[in-house]
Design a protein around this motif. Structure first.
Motif, mmCIF file in Angstrom:
data_model
loop_
_atom_site.group_PDB
_atom_site.id
_atom_site.type_symbol
_atom_site.label_atom_id
_atom_site.label_comp_id
_atom_site.label_asym_id
_atom_site.label_seq_id
_atom_site.Cartn_x
_atom_site.Cartn_y
_atom_site.Cartn_z
ATOM 1 N N PHE A 276 31.447 0.285 29.990
ATOM 2 C CA PHE A 276 30.871 -1.064 30.071
ATOM 3 C C PHE A 276 29.451 -1.036 30.600
ATOM 4 O O PHE A 276 28.908 -2.064 30.979
ATOM 5 C CB PHE A 276 31.756 -1.953 30.948
ATOM 6 C CG PHE A 276 33.148 -2.107 30.413
ATOM 7 C CD1 PHE A 276 34.200 -1.381 30.942
ATOM 8 C CD2 PHE A 276 33.410 -2.981 29.370
ATOM 9 C CE1 PHE A 276 35.487 -1.512 30.448
ATOM 10 C CE2 PHE A 276 34.687 -3.130 28.867
ATOM 11 C CZ PHE A 276 35.728 -2.392 29.406
ATOM 12 N N SER A 277 28.869 0.173 30.646
ATOM 13 C CA SER A 277 27.475 0.389 31.077
ATOM 14 C C SER A 277 27.236 0.084 32.540
ATOM 15 O O SER A 277 26.122 -0.269 32.938
ATOM 16 C CB SER A 277 26.500 -0.415 30.201
ATOM 17 O OG SER A 277 26.490 0.084 28.876
ATOM 18 N N ASN A 278 28.255 0.252 33.367
ATOM 19 C CA ASN A 278 28.076 0.134 34.815
ATOM 20 C C ASN A 278 27.678 1.492 35.371
ATOM 21 O O ASN A 278 28.430 2.458 35.217
ATOM 22 C CB ASN A 278 29.349 -0.368 35.480
ATOM 23 C CG ASN A 278 29.694 -1.775 35.044
ATOM 24 O OD1 ASN A 278 28.825 -2.639 34.950
ATOM 25 N ND2 ASN A 278 30.960 -2.015 34.758
ATOM 26 N N PRO A 279 26.515 1.587 36.015
ATOM 27 C CA PRO A 279 26.064 2.878 36.509
ATOM 28 C C PRO A 279 26.519 3.169 37.940
ATOM 29 O O PRO A 279 26.811 2.246 38.711
ATOM 30 C CB PRO A 279 24.546 2.736 36.470
ATOM 31 C CG PRO A 279 24.322 1.285 36.789
ATOM 32 C CD PRO A 279 25.478 0.556 36.171
ATOM 33 N N ASN A 280 26.544 4.442 38.235
ATOM 34 C CA ASN A 280 26.816 4.883 39.595
ATOM 35 C C ASN A 280 25.941 6.103 39.837
ATOM 36 O O ASN A 280 25.815 6.956 38.959
ATOM 37 C CB ASN A 280 28.291 5.260 39.765
ATOM 38 C CG ASN A 280 28.591 5.706 41.170
ATOM 39 O OD1 ASN A 280 28.387 4.980 42.130
ATOM 40 N ND2 ASN A 280 29.068 6.939 41.314
ATOM 41 N N THR B 208 17.638 6.663 36.516
ATOM 42 C CA THR B 208 18.343 5.587 35.830
ATOM 43 C C THR B 208 19.127 6.152 34.662
ATOM 44 O O THR B 208 18.558 6.816 33.795
ATOM 45 C CB THR B 208 17.362 4.520 35.322
ATOM 46 O OG1 THR B 208 16.591 4.005 36.413
ATOM 47 C CG2 THR B 208 18.122 3.372 34.664
ATOM 48 N N LYS C 216 19.298 7.345 44.159
ATOM 49 C CA LYS C 216 19.148 5.923 43.844
ATOM 50 C C LYS C 216 17.686 5.506 43.943
ATOM 51 O O LYS C 216 16.987 5.884 44.880
ATOM 52 C CB LYS C 216 19.990 5.078 44.797
ATOM 53 C CG LYS C 216 21.469 5.098 44.487
ATOM 54 C CD LYS C 216 22.223 4.185 45.446
ATOM 55 C CE LYS C 216 23.707 4.194 45.135
ATOM 56 N NZ LYS C 216 24.472 3.343 46.078
ATOM 57 N N SER D 237 21.522 5.395 31.316
ATOM 58 C CA SER D 237 21.760 4.341 30.331
ATOM 59 C C SER D 237 22.451 4.953 29.118
ATOM 60 O O SER D 237 22.555 6.178 29.009
ATOM 61 C CB SER D 237 20.452 3.666 29.930
ATOM 62 O OG SER D 237 19.563 4.587 29.331
ATOM 63 N N ILE E 175 28.019 6.600 34.039
ATOM 64 C CA ILE E 175 27.936 5.270 33.454
ATOM 65 C C ILE E 175 29.248 4.991 32.740
ATOM 66 O O ILE E 175 29.737 5.829 31.979
ATOM 67 C CB ILE E 175 26.719 5.145 32.516
ATOM 68 C CG1 ILE E 175 26.550 3.703 32.025
ATOM 69 C CG2 ILE E 175 26.786 6.130 31.353
ATOM 70 C CD1 ILE E 175 25.187 3.436 31.394
ATOM 71 N N THR E 176 29.822 3.832 33.012
ATOM 72 C CA THR E 176 31.103 3.515 32.415
ATOM 73 C C THR E 176 30.918 3.060 30.963
ATOM 74 O O THR E 176 29.803 2.850 30.490
ATOM 75 C CB THR E 176 31.801 2.395 33.188
ATOM 76 O OG1 THR E 176 31.082 1.162 32.966
ATOM 77 C CG2 THR E 176 31.873 2.686 34.678
ATOM 78 N N ASP F 168 33.523 6.908 29.569
ATOM 79 C CA ASP F 168 32.531 7.027 30.631
ATOM 80 C C ASP F 168 31.775 8.333 30.435
ATOM 81 O O ASP F 168 32.341 9.330 29.973
ATOM 82 C CB ASP F 168 33.200 7.043 31.999
ATOM 83 C CG ASP F 168 33.975 5.778 32.296
ATOM 84 O OD1 ASP F 168 34.741 5.776 33.274
ATOM 85 O OD2 ASP F 168 33.819 4.789 31.546
#
Length: 114
Positions: free
Chosen positions: A53-57, A67, A63, A69, A50-51, A32
């Protein structure tokens, strides 16, 4: 572990910047990643993570404007910042936590003029 952030600079309010952070010394794809920032006289704060697995927080207040990535082939994490405000002025740092140890890049300065 080395993290090299770049892409900062001076921009007018309402403008955009894209920060990059090139990472070496770890298996990038399984870690991450995060972006943090520190404004003058303030504590360092989370911007986004970003994890693997490309999951963002995102920090709630950011927000919709920022972004995060990643490109595993390039071992790089990005932060696209739009509609920048003077209060976004800060040094931006990328971060990885490996085996309980936080690693930080040197940071890149973003200055937003009004």
């Amino acid at each position: 572990v080395q993290l090299q952030a770049s892409g900062g600079g001076l921009v007018q309010a309402g403008g955009s910047l894209r920060l990059s952070c090139a990472v070496s010394g770890i298996i990038f794809s399984i870690n991450d990643m995060g972006w943090y920032r520190q404004a003058p006289g303030k504590q360092r704060e989370l911007v986004a993570t970003i994890t693997a697995f490309s999951n963002p927080n995102y920090a709630e207040s950011l927000k919709g404007r920022f972004t995060i990535s990643r490109d595993n082939a390039k071992r790089t994490v990005y932060l696209q910042m739009n509609s920048l405000k003077p209060e976004d002025t800060a040094v931006y740092y990328c971060n990885v936590n490996k085996a309980g140890i936080d690693y930080w890049g040197k940071g890149t300065l973003v200055t937003v003029s009004s």
